[in-house]
Design an enzyme around this catalytic site. Sequence first.
Site, PDB file in Angstrom:
ATOM      1  N   GLY A 117       0.856  -1.180   0.000  1.00 51.07           N
ATOM      2  CA  GLY A 117       0.000   0.000   0.000  1.00 51.07           C
ATOM      3  C   GLY A 117       0.893   1.232   0.000  1.00 51.07           C
ATOM      4  O   GLY A 117       1.189   1.830  -1.033  1.00 51.07           O
ATOM      5  N   TYR A 128       0.341   8.285  15.248  1.00 53.03           N
ATOM      6  CA  TYR A 128       1.511   7.403  15.376  1.00 53.03           C
ATOM      7  C   TYR A 128       2.791   8.154  15.740  1.00 53.03           C
ATOM      8  O   TYR A 128       3.864   7.552  15.770  1.00 53.03           O
ATOM      9  CB  TYR A 128       1.785   6.666  14.054  1.00 53.03           C
ATOM     10  CG  TYR A 128       0.577   6.057  13.385  1.00 53.03           C
ATOM     11  CD1 TYR A 128      -0.111   5.007  13.980  1.00 53.03           C
ATOM     12  CD2 TYR A 128       0.143   6.528  12.150  1.00 53.03           C
ATOM     13  CE1 TYR A 128      -1.215   4.445  13.342  1.00 53.03           C
ATOM     14  CE2 TYR A 128      -0.951   5.968  11.512  1.00 53.03           C
ATOM     15  CZ  TYR A 128      -1.625   4.929  12.118  1.00 53.03           C
ATOM     16  OH  TYR A 128      -2.709   4.377  11.491  1.00 53.03           O
ATOM     17  N   CYS A 163      -8.693  21.934  17.657  1.00 51.43           N
ATOM     18  CA  CYS A 163      -8.655  22.158  19.096  1.00 51.43           C
ATOM     19  C   CYS A 163      -8.200  20.904  19.828  1.00 51.43           C
ATOM     20  O   CYS A 163      -8.988  20.254  20.537  1.00 51.43           O
ATOM     21  CB  CYS A 163     -10.022  22.623  19.573  1.00 51.43           C
ATOM     22  SG  CYS A 163     -10.492  24.126  18.722  1.00 51.43           S
ATOM     23  N   GLU A 164      -6.970  20.527  19.615  1.00 51.99           N
ATOM     24  CA  GLU A 164      -6.348  19.359  20.264  1.00 51.99           C
ATOM     25  C   GLU A 164      -4.856  19.622  20.330  1.00 51.99           C
ATOM     26  O   GLU A 164      -4.255  20.032  19.334  1.00 51.99           O
ATOM     27  CB  GLU A 164      -6.523  18.088  19.409  1.00 51.99           C
ATOM     28  CG  GLU A 164      -7.904  17.606  19.273  1.00 51.99           C
ATOM     29  CD  GLU A 164      -8.166  16.268  19.946  1.00 51.99           C
ATOM     30  OE1 GLU A 164      -7.262  15.734  20.635  1.00 51.99           O
ATOM     31  OE2 GLU A 164      -9.271  15.780  19.756  1.00 51.99           O
TER      32      GLU A 164
HETATM   33  N1  LLP Z   1      -2.452  -6.042   3.531  1.00 58.90           N
HETATM   34  C1  LLP Z   1      -3.200  -6.007   4.640  1.00 58.90           C
HETATM   35  C2  LLP Z   1      -3.973  -7.199   5.023  1.00 58.90           C
HETATM   36  C3  LLP Z   1      -3.223  -4.839   5.433  1.00 58.90           C
HETATM   37  O1  LLP Z   1      -3.948  -4.819   6.536  1.00 58.90           O
HETATM   38  C4  LLP Z   1      -2.463  -3.716   5.051  1.00 58.90           C
HETATM   39  C5  LLP Z   1      -2.441  -2.494   5.856  1.00 58.90           C
HETATM   40  C6  LLP Z   1      -1.702  -3.797   3.865  1.00 58.90           C
HETATM   41  C7  LLP Z   1      -1.726  -4.978   3.132  1.00 58.90           C
HETATM   42  C8  LLP Z   1      -0.867  -2.680   3.356  1.00 58.90           C
HETATM   43  O2  LLP Z   1       0.109  -2.270   4.249  1.00 58.90           O
HETATM   44  P1  LLP Z   1       1.211  -1.212   3.755  1.00 58.90           P
HETATM   45  O3  LLP Z   1       1.911  -1.850   2.593  1.00 58.90           O
HETATM   46  O4  LLP Z   1       0.506   0.017   3.326  1.00 58.90           O
HETATM   47  O5  LLP Z   1       2.030  -0.998   4.932  1.00 58.90           O
HETATM   48  N2  LLP Z   1      -2.721   3.812   8.836  1.00 58.90           N
HETATM   49  C9  LLP Z   1      -1.403   3.273   9.076  1.00 58.90           C
HETATM   50  C10 LLP Z   1      -1.145   2.024   8.304  1.00 58.90           C
HETATM   51  C11 LLP Z   1      -2.172   0.938   8.549  1.00 58.90           C
HETATM   52  C12 LLP Z   1      -2.009  -0.265   7.676  1.00 58.90           C
HETATM   53  C13 LLP Z   1      -3.174  -1.167   7.772  1.00 58.90           C
HETATM   54  N3  LLP Z   1      -3.075  -2.341   6.965  1.00 58.90           N
HETATM   55  C14 LLP Z   1      -0.359   4.342   8.799  1.00 58.90           C
HETATM   56  O6  LLP Z   1      -0.716   5.446   8.409  1.00 58.90           O
HETATM   57  O7  LLP Z   1       0.835   4.114   9.010  1.00 58.90           O
END
Ligand code: LLP
Length: 409
Positions: free
Chosen positions: A277, A318, A344-345
């Site tokens: 992702g 994070y 406001c945080e």
């Molecule tokens: N596959 C599954 C089953 C997942 O749950 C996720 C991400 C991905 C692939 C992709 O992960 P990536 O390649 O993007 O790391 N909001 C957080 C990240 C949460 C990821 C959730 N799952 C942030 O902003 O760091």
Amino acid sequence: MQLTEGLEYRDGRLLFEEAALEDAADKFGTPLYLYSPELMLERYARLKADFRKLNALLCYAMKANSNLALLKELAWAGAGVEVVSGGELALALKARFKPSKILFSGVGKTRAEMRQALDARIQTFNVESHGEMDALEEEAARMGVKAPVSIRVNPDIDAGTHRNITTGKAENKFGLSIPDALAAYRRAARSWRLEPIGLHAHLGSQILSPEPYRRSAKVLAKMIAELEEDGHLVGQVDIGGGFGVPYGEGERLDTSEVAKAAASLSTPGRRVVVEPGRYLVAEAGILLTRVQYVKRTSDRTFVILDAGMNDLLRPALYGSVHPIVPDRLRPGRPEPLEFVGPICETSDTFGVFECAEPAPGDLFAILMAGAYGYSMSSQYNSRPRPAEALVEEGKLSLARKRETMADLV
Ligand code: LLP
């Protein structure tokens, strides 16, 4: 000042893919997400090259950024997609991803979502619990079809990342333990309405070392051997996503090492899948914001921006660092300034950066905002969400309208 790919100062002004940031801000207003499809596609091509030998299927985890214009580009390039809701599935189909390249993950798929995905004939459901499998079997039976399933295993491996984005430890809600996953696979094989096609593991996000992938590949290899000994076929193995990028000054994960770790899983009869992702979109997007006020206190100097934690939540949630750079290089001694939003945080802060003191109206770019930026934005404090635009060879175009007050009602 560390700039990411596609950004450069020319004649004192900051350009992103040949477009002046000031032009983008004038045209579409601020805060504004600005994406380069080309940078995203370059990342896709590099990752594809790393995994070429394995003939792997790359399925974009669209939760990172589900802007339809970007999705269409990836679908056109031949990528698959990983979805986690009916909404994401609908977007994936609208963007014309092939159903045979759509994976559906998530611990809480509803029956309506299952029916929607069965109807679309997606490639695989990444199943995460026995209860989910029962529900899927029932829905498939009701529709008179067979549901393709991959069993998500929780290998209890620490990926060494932030606790909020760790998913592969026993204490996390994701996947099934190794013995449970094996039992689920065998149970699916006995069912008329389920077709087990493979195994799935996803350890977490923003992983910077190949080591957890090596350990996970070992676990998966052992499970496959055990299943194949019993006469089961394991035609697919999905090693998940999580590939980390260098926020601030860190290192990038060496994805060719991840490919090496997964190499032993790939055979002529077995396909490897990866679900990146962040890796594809983080550096392909920036968030443009203007200075509202500069406020000096006895303790520090705050630069108050028009973008806040509702637009980009990652620093607040994070503690992540997204570098902030000025649109214009101005004279003056750099000093530590704290960049904050209007929410406001107290957690609505982007952190302290060295910079010459700006003036109200000055434009800044928050870097590496393409992943989990807009997709995690909200209307908190009743602020309409920002606009999204594309830049392609210097040309700007709107990709999603700014929300209006009407969208708040
Ligand atoms: N596959 C599954 C089953 C997942 O749950 C996720 C991400 C991905 C692939 C992709 O992960 P990536 O390649 O993007 O790391 N909001 C957080 C990240 C949460 C990821 C959730 N799952 C942030 O902003 O760091």
